[in-house]
Design an enzyme around this catalytic site. Structure first.
Site, PDB file in Angstrom:
ATOM      1  N   CYS A   1      -4.694   2.256  -3.717  1.00  0.00           N
ATOM      2  CA  CYS A   1      -3.448   2.815  -3.145  1.00  0.00           C
ATOM      3  C   CYS A   1      -2.301   1.836  -3.323  1.00  0.00           C
ATOM      4  O   CYS A   1      -1.471   1.656  -2.411  1.00  0.00           O
ATOM      5  CB  CYS A   1      -3.617   3.165  -1.669  1.00  0.00           C
ATOM      6  SG  CYS A   1      -4.907   4.353  -1.368  1.00  0.00           S
TER       7      CYS A   1
ATOM      8  N   LYS B   1     -10.393  -0.579  10.504  1.00  0.00           N
ATOM      9  CA  LYS B   1     -10.514  -1.758   9.633  1.00  0.00           C
ATOM     10  C   LYS B   1     -10.892  -2.996  10.435  1.00  0.00           C
ATOM     11  O   LYS B   1     -10.945  -4.098   9.907  1.00  0.00           O
ATOM     12  CB  LYS B   1      -9.209  -1.995   8.879  1.00  0.00           C
ATOM     13  CG  LYS B   1      -8.908  -0.898   7.850  1.00  0.00           C
ATOM     14  CD  LYS B   1      -7.656  -1.212   7.097  1.00  0.00           C
ATOM     15  CE  LYS B   1      -7.146  -0.019   6.312  1.00  0.00           C
ATOM     16  NZ  LYS B   1      -7.933   0.285   5.119  1.00  0.00           N
TER      17      LYS B   1
ATOM     18  N   ASP C   1       3.356  -4.056   7.940  1.00  0.00           N
ATOM     19  CA  ASP C   1       2.058  -3.406   7.823  1.00  0.00           C
ATOM     20  C   ASP C   1       0.989  -4.465   8.087  1.00  0.00           C
ATOM     21  O   ASP C   1       0.758  -5.347   7.254  1.00  0.00           O
ATOM     22  CB  ASP C   1       1.960  -2.814   6.410  1.00  0.00           C
ATOM     23  CG  ASP C   1       0.563  -2.333   6.065  1.00  0.00           C
ATOM     24  OD1 ASP C   1      -0.371  -2.560   6.857  1.00  0.00           O
ATOM     25  OD2 ASP C   1       0.417  -1.735   4.988  1.00  0.00           O
TER      26      ASP C   1
ATOM     27  N   GLN D   1      -4.186  -5.236   7.083  1.00  0.00           N
ATOM     28  CA  GLN D   1      -5.147  -6.213   6.535  1.00  0.00           C
ATOM     29  C   GLN D   1      -4.999  -7.589   7.178  1.00  0.00           C
ATOM     30  O   GLN D   1      -5.659  -8.538   6.731  1.00  0.00           O
ATOM     31  CB  GLN D   1      -4.966  -6.328   5.007  1.00  0.00           C
ATOM     32  CG  GLN D   1      -5.226  -5.051   4.249  1.00  0.00           C
ATOM     33  CD  GLN D   1      -6.682  -4.588   4.318  1.00  0.00           C
ATOM     34  OE1 GLN D   1      -7.591  -5.316   4.717  1.00  0.00           O
ATOM     35  NE2 GLN D   1      -6.913  -3.336   3.934  1.00  0.00           N
TER      36      GLN D   1
ATOM     37  N   HIS E   1       0.867  -1.178   0.000  1.00  0.00           N
ATOM     38  CA  HIS E   1       0.000   0.000   0.000  1.00  0.00           C
ATOM     39  C   HIS E   1       0.908   1.233   0.000  1.00  0.00           C
ATOM     40  O   HIS E   1       2.027   1.183   0.523  1.00  0.00           O
ATOM     41  CB  HIS E   1      -0.837  -0.038   1.286  1.00  0.00           C
ATOM     42  CG  HIS E   1      -1.897   0.986   1.408  1.00  0.00           C
ATOM     43  ND1 HIS E   1      -1.638   2.282   1.809  1.00  0.00           N
ATOM     44  CD2 HIS E   1      -3.233   0.928   1.208  1.00  0.00           C
ATOM     45  CE1 HIS E   1      -2.779   2.957   1.851  1.00  0.00           C
ATOM     46  NE2 HIS E   1      -3.762   2.166   1.499  1.00  0.00           N
TER      47      HIS E   1
HETATM   48  N1  PLP Z   1      -1.809  -0.738   4.579  1.00  0.00           N
HETATM   49  C1  PLP Z   1      -2.756  -1.473   3.987  1.00  0.00           C
HETATM   50  C2  PLP Z   1      -2.407  -2.846   3.509  1.00  0.00           C
HETATM   51  C3  PLP Z   1      -4.037  -0.953   3.810  1.00  0.00           C
HETATM   52  O1  PLP Z   1      -4.973  -1.674   3.212  1.00  0.00           O
HETATM   53  C4  PLP Z   1      -4.293   0.365   4.279  1.00  0.00           C
HETATM   54  C5  PLP Z   1      -5.627   0.988   4.074  1.00  0.00           C
HETATM   55  O2  PLP Z   1      -6.321   0.713   3.138  1.00  0.00           O
HETATM   56  C6  PLP Z   1      -3.286   1.069   4.905  1.00  0.00           C
HETATM   57  C7  PLP Z   1      -2.059   0.491   5.046  1.00  0.00           C
HETATM   58  C8  PLP Z   1      -3.486   2.464   5.422  1.00  0.00           C
HETATM   59  O3  PLP Z   1      -4.333   2.432   6.534  1.00  0.00           O
HETATM   60  P1  PLP Z   1      -4.873   3.797   7.160  1.00  0.00           P
HETATM   61  O4  PLP Z   1      -5.508   4.554   6.032  1.00  0.00           O
HETATM   62  O5  PLP Z   1      -5.851   3.341   8.183  1.00  0.00           O
HETATM   63  O6  PLP Z   1      -3.717   4.517   7.728  1.00  0.00           O
END
Ligand code: PLP
Length: 412
Positions: free
Chosen positions: A369, A229, A203, A206, A126
C-alpha cells in the site's frame, strides 16, 4: 533461540495460541507483523469475557450489564490514551488508522481547507495517508505536494522546508514507514510545520506498536494508530487530536449518541470524543485493545524496542551475506523500526513468499500500500519481514533457510 535479556520470548510465545499451529507441517514462523499481529490469550479472553458475561451497548442503559460495558469501554480509552501520554478526552475510538485519516479529511478538512490551499504529504506514506488528501484536495480545490526522500530512505528535510515556505494548511506524515522502517523525527517536523502555520497529522500505525511513544512531547495535532497491529483485535484504533481542534471540528458521521439534542431542522453535538463516535461502537474491540495495551505495558515498550533492534541487527548479519539480497531503508538499525523490506536477486517477491510459506514462514510481498514509494525505489514490489515480541533468532534463521531454498530453485 534468542537469549535476550530484554524479553523472555519462550514465555511470550506460550501466551499466543496460534504459534502452536503448523503450516505445511512446519512450525509457524510469523513475520508479517506490520500487516497485523497475533493475539495473546489475554486479549482473546477479554473478548470472550465481554461477550459471555456483560455484553451490552454502552452509554445508553442504566442496567448492570450496560454500566459494566460502559465502564470497560471507557477504561480501555483511558488505558490507550495513557499508553501514549495522551488524555482520554482527546482519544476517539475509530476502526483503525484509515478511518482516522478519513475522519480528519471530512471533519477537519472539509471545514478548514480552502481553494488553493497546500496539503503536504510524503513519498513514503501508506495509501491511507495519501488517498484521503487526494480526495480532499479534489473536493476543496486544494493542491497536494509530496516531501521527497534521500537515497538512504529518510525524509529529505530540504524538500520539507521548501514546501513549508509555501505555508501549507496541512502536513501529513508517518512516524515510521511501513516499508523502509524509517523513524521520522516527529517533534522537529511538527515544530517546523507549526511555525509555518500548518496543522499536522501523524500516522502512528507502525510506531506505537514498536516504540515508546509520548505524544505530549511530539506536538502533533492529530495522531492515529490501529489496535490490530499491536496485539489487539481488528476493527479498532484511535484518532488522538488536540482537544481544541476536536471541539471546533464538525462531526464525522451523524447518528445515535453523537448528539446532545435533535430538533426538526438541526441538532447539537455531544462532547468530544463522543461527538465522533456515532451509532453502536465496537465495544468488544475497544475492550480487547485495552487488554493488548495491558500486555505490552507489562512487557515494557523500551524492552520491545530493544528486542526488535537486536533482531534487526541479527537479521542484517544473517541476510546481507546472501548473494543478490538487497534491503531498503536506512542502514543504521537505530534509525528504523523492526522490519526489513528487501528483494532477492530477480526472484519475484510473490514467488519468494510462496516458497517461504511452504517452509511455514509468513512474510508479506507486494507494494505494501505504498505505490508512490515503490516508484521512488524503482521496483513494483518487495518482500517484507516484520518482527514482533514473539519473534526470535530462530525465526530469522528459518527466513534465511527459506530464502536459500528459493535461491536453489531459481539458481541465484
Ligand atoms: N499506515 C501505515 C504506516 C500502515 O502500515 C497501515 C497498515 O498497514 C495503515 C496506515 C493502515 O492501517 P489500517 O489498515 O489498520 O487502517
Amino acid at each position: 533461540m534468542l537469549k535476550s535479556e530484554t524479553i523472555d520470548v519462550e514465555a511470550v510465545r506460550r501466551d499466543f495460541p496460534i504459534l502452536k499451529r503448523k503450516v505445511h507441517g512446519k512450525r509457524l514462523v510469523y513475520l508479517d507483523n506490520a500487516a497485523t499481529t497475533q493475539k495473546p490469550q489475554s486479549v482473546i479472553d477479554a473478548l470472550v469475557d465481554y461477550y459471555s458475561r456483560y455484553n451490552s451497548n454502552v452509554h445508553r442503559s442504566v442496567h448492570t450489564l450496560g454500566e459494566e460495558a460502559t465502564e470497560a469501554y471507557e477504561d480501555s480509552r483511558r488505558k490507550v490514551a495513557k499508553f501514549v501520554g495522551a488524555q482520554a478526552k482527546e482519544t476517539v475510538f475509530v476502526r483503525g488508522t484509515t478511518e482516522a485519516t478519513n475522519l480528519v479529511r471530512f471533519a477537519w478538512g472539509e471545514k478548514y481547507v480552502k481553494k488553493g490551499d497546500l496539503i503536504v504529504a510524503t513519498l513514503m506514506e501508506h495509501h491511507s495517508n495519501i488517498v484521503p488528501w487526494q480526495l480532499l484536495a479534489k473536493s476543496r480545490g486544494a493542491v497536494l505536494k509530496y516531501v521527497g526522500l534521500t537515497p538512504d530512505g529518510e525524509l529529505d528535510m530540504g524538500s520539507l522546508e521548501g514546501l513549508l515556505r509555501e505555508s501549507p494548511r496541512l502536513v501529513a506524515f508517518a512516524h515510521c514507514s511501513n516499508v523502509l522502517g524509517t523513524i521520522n523525527d516527529v517533534a522537529t517536523i511538527c515544530t517546523k510545520a507549526r511555525s509555518a502555520g500548518a496543522t499536522t497529522i501523524v500516522d502512528g500505525a507502525q510506531s506505537v506498536p514498536h516504540l515508546p511513544v509520548d505524544l505530549a512531547s511530539l506536538g502533533a495535532d492529530f495522531y492515529a494508530f490501529s489496535g490490530h497491529k499491536m496485539l489487539g483485535p481488528t476493527g479498532i484504533g484511535v484518532l488522538i487530536g488536540k482537544k481544541r481542534l476536536l471541539e471546533e471540528m464538525d462531526p464525522f458521521e451523524g447518528g445515535g449518541e453523537m448528539i446532545r439534542e435533535v430538533f426538526e431542522d438541526h441538532s447539537t453535538w455531544n462532547d468530544v470524543p463522543h461527538k465522533f463516535e456515532a451509532g453502536t461502537v465496537n465495544v468488544a474491540g475497544a475492550i480487547g485493545f485495552g487488554a493488548a495495551v495491558d500486555y505490552l505495558s507489562r512487557l515494557g515498550m523500551d524492552k520491545v524496542r530493544e528486542h526488535e533492534v537486536r533482531l534487526l541487527d541479527y537479521a542484517y548479519d544473517a541476510l546481507s551475506s546472501l548473494k543478490g539480497f538487497h534491503a531498503y531503508g536506512p542502514e543504521d538499525t537505530k534509525k528504523r523500526s523492526g522490519l526489513i523490506a528487501f528483494n532477492y536477486a530477480d526472484v519475484h517477491p510473490h514467488d519468494l513468499a510462496t516458497i517461504l510459506d511452504e517452509e511455514g514462514v509468513a512474510i508479506r510481498s507486494g507494494h505494501h500500500c505504498a505505490q508512490l514509494l515503490m516508484r521512488c525505489l524503482d521496483v513494483s514490489a518487495t518482500n517484507r519481514a516484520s518482527f514482533y515480541v514473539y519473534n526470535s533468532y530462530d525465526d530469522v534463521d528459518a527466513l534465511r533457510h527459506g530464502i536459500e531454498k528459493a535461491g536453489a530453485i531459481f539458481k541465484v
